[in-house]
Design a protein around this motif. Structure first.
Motif, short mmCIF file in Angstrom:
data_model
loop_
_atom_site.label_atom_id
_atom_site.label_comp_id
_atom_site.label_asym_id
_atom_site.label_seq_id
_atom_site.Cartn_x
_atom_site.Cartn_y
_atom_site.Cartn_z
N VAL A 9 0.83 -1.21 0.00
CA VAL A 9 0.00 0.00 0.00
C VAL A 9 0.86 1.26 0.00
N THR A 10 1.92 1.26 0.81
CA THR A 10 2.78 2.45 0.89
C THR A 10 3.84 2.47 -0.20
N LYS A 11 3.99 1.33 -0.89
CA LYS A 11 5.00 1.17 -1.95
C LYS A 11 6.40 1.45 -1.41
N LYS A 12 6.65 0.91 -0.20
CA LYS A 12 7.94 1.11 0.44
C LYS A 12 8.51 -0.23 0.91
N ILE A 13 9.81 -0.29 0.93
CA ILE A 13 10.50 -1.44 1.50
C ILE A 13 10.55 -1.23 3.01
N ILE A 14 10.18 -2.27 3.75
CA ILE A 14 10.14 -2.18 5.21
C ILE A 14 11.06 -3.24 5.79
N ILE A 15 11.86 -2.83 6.75
CA ILE A 15 12.77 -3.76 7.44
C ILE A 15 12.34 -3.85 8.90
N ILE A 16 12.20 -5.08 9.37
CA ILE A 16 11.93 -5.34 10.79
C ILE A 16 13.12 -6.14 11.31
N ASP A 17 13.83 -5.58 12.28
CA ASP A 17 15.04 -6.23 12.80
C ASP A 17 14.75 -7.49 13.60
N PHE A 51 3.73 -19.78 10.91
CA PHE A 51 4.75 -20.40 10.06
C PHE A 51 5.85 -21.01 10.92
N ASP A 52 6.35 -20.24 11.89
CA ASP A 52 7.42 -20.73 12.76
C ASP A 52 7.00 -21.99 13.51
N LYS A 53 5.74 -22.01 13.95
CA LYS A 53 5.24 -23.17 14.69
C LYS A 53 5.14 -24.40 13.77
N ILE A 54 4.60 -24.19 12.58
CA ILE A 54 4.45 -25.31 11.63
C ILE A 54 5.80 -25.94 11.31
N PHE A 55 6.81 -25.10 11.10
CA PHE A 55 8.10 -25.58 10.64
C PHE A 55 9.15 -25.70 11.74
N ASP A 56 8.75 -25.47 13.00
CA ASP A 56 9.72 -25.47 14.09
C ASP A 56 10.90 -24.59 13.70
N TYR A 57 10.59 -23.34 13.43
CA TYR A 57 11.51 -22.37 12.84
C TYR A 57 11.57 -21.14 13.73
N ARG A 58 12.54 -20.28 13.51
CA ARG A 58 12.63 -19.03 14.26
C ARG A 58 12.90 -17.89 13.29
N THR A 59 11.86 -17.12 13.01
CA THR A 59 12.02 -15.93 12.19
C THR A 59 12.62 -14.84 13.06
N ARG A 60 13.65 -14.21 12.56
CA ARG A 60 14.28 -13.13 13.30
C ARG A 60 13.97 -11.79 12.64
N ASN A 74 15.40 -13.53 7.64
CA ASN A 74 16.65 -13.90 8.29
C ASN A 74 17.88 -13.77 7.40
N LYS A 75 18.51 -12.64 7.48
CA LYS A 75 19.77 -12.43 6.78
C LYS A 75 20.87 -13.18 7.53
N VAL A 76 21.64 -13.96 6.80
CA VAL A 76 22.73 -14.73 7.40
C VAL A 76 24.03 -14.35 6.70
N TYR A 110 23.42 -14.59 12.13
CA TYR A 110 22.27 -13.78 11.79
C TYR A 110 22.61 -12.30 11.94
N SER A 111 22.15 -11.51 10.99
CA SER A 111 22.36 -10.06 11.07
C SER A 111 21.10 -9.36 10.56
N VAL A 112 21.09 -8.04 10.69
CA VAL A 112 19.91 -7.29 10.25
C VAL A 112 20.10 -6.82 8.81
N PHE A 113 18.99 -6.61 8.13
CA PHE A 113 19.04 -6.12 6.77
C PHE A 113 19.44 -4.65 6.78
N ASP A 114 20.11 -4.21 5.71
CA ASP A 114 20.59 -2.83 5.66
C ASP A 114 20.20 -2.17 4.33
N ASP A 115 20.71 -0.96 4.12
CA ASP A 115 20.38 -0.20 2.91
C ASP A 115 20.85 -0.89 1.64
#
Length: 186
Positions: free
Chosen positions: A55-63, A79-88, A111-113, A118-123
């Motif tokens: 809707v905003t036509k923007k890229i959004i990063i959640i750390d 999703f995390d529960k179904i796959f026994d996963y951990r979204t960061r 999840n950037k690796v 694991y690290s956060v996404f950047d510009d």
């Protein structure tokens, strides 16, 4: 580590493709049928990160999805529960047609690796993803156009088949009547 593509269909985003480096192809295939029924309504952008991005036509990063209060991330938790996963972390980018400016869908990368950590996404990630999304948007747009053409061709073919069937039925009726008259004449 993972990603998914949601395509806009009318007033919702529908789950279409996903990949996850931690899962085997068998696990992905096994769970895909459950996930393909995910439909995200477009009328609540504040609730869904993917919708807000489109809707905003923007890229959004959640750390860290479990530390943020901006979105519920119920789909992520499911999703995390179904796959026994951990979204960061998540980076979400809209698929905007570069010529028509039409919002076609969303790409989410999870999840950037870097070097096993694991690290956060950047510009830089934003820049690369925005370029990739332009190409994906063109592909999605072309696929939609091709589907519309195929639907039109199919409709025309159905009409033509119906017309030919009716024509053959008329010919069969004429032949039947001629055969009947010939028999009576004999």
């Amino acid at each position: 580590e993972a990603g998914s593509i949601y395509i806009r269909e009318n007033d919702e985003l529908t789950f279409n493709v996903f990949q996850n480096d931690r899962l085997t192809y068998d696990e992905i295939y096994e769970k895909f049928n459950e996930l393909k029924n995910i439909h995200i309504p477009m009328n609540q952008p504040e609730k869904y990160l993917a919708v807000e991005s489109l809707v905003t036509k923007k890229i959004i990063i959640i750390d860290d999805v479990y530390q943020t209060t901006t979105h519920g991330f119920m789909g992520v938790a499911k999703f995390d529960k179904i796959f026994d996963y951990r979204t960061r972390s998540i980076i979400t980018a809209p698929l905007i047609h570069p010529l028509t400016n039409e919002g076609l869908g969303v790409v989410q990368i999870i999840n950037k690796v870097d070097d096993g950590e694991y690290s956060v996404f950047d510009d830089k990630d934003k820049y690369i993803l925005s370029m990739a999304c332009s190409f994906i948007a063109l592909s999605v747009s072309k696929a939609k156009q091709d589907m519309e053409k195929l639907k039109d061709i199919n409709k025309n073919l159905e009409k033509r088949v119906a017309f030919e069937v009716e024509k053959n039925e008329n010919k069969s009726a004429i032949i039947y009547n001629q055969s009947k008259m010939a028999s009576m004449g004999e």
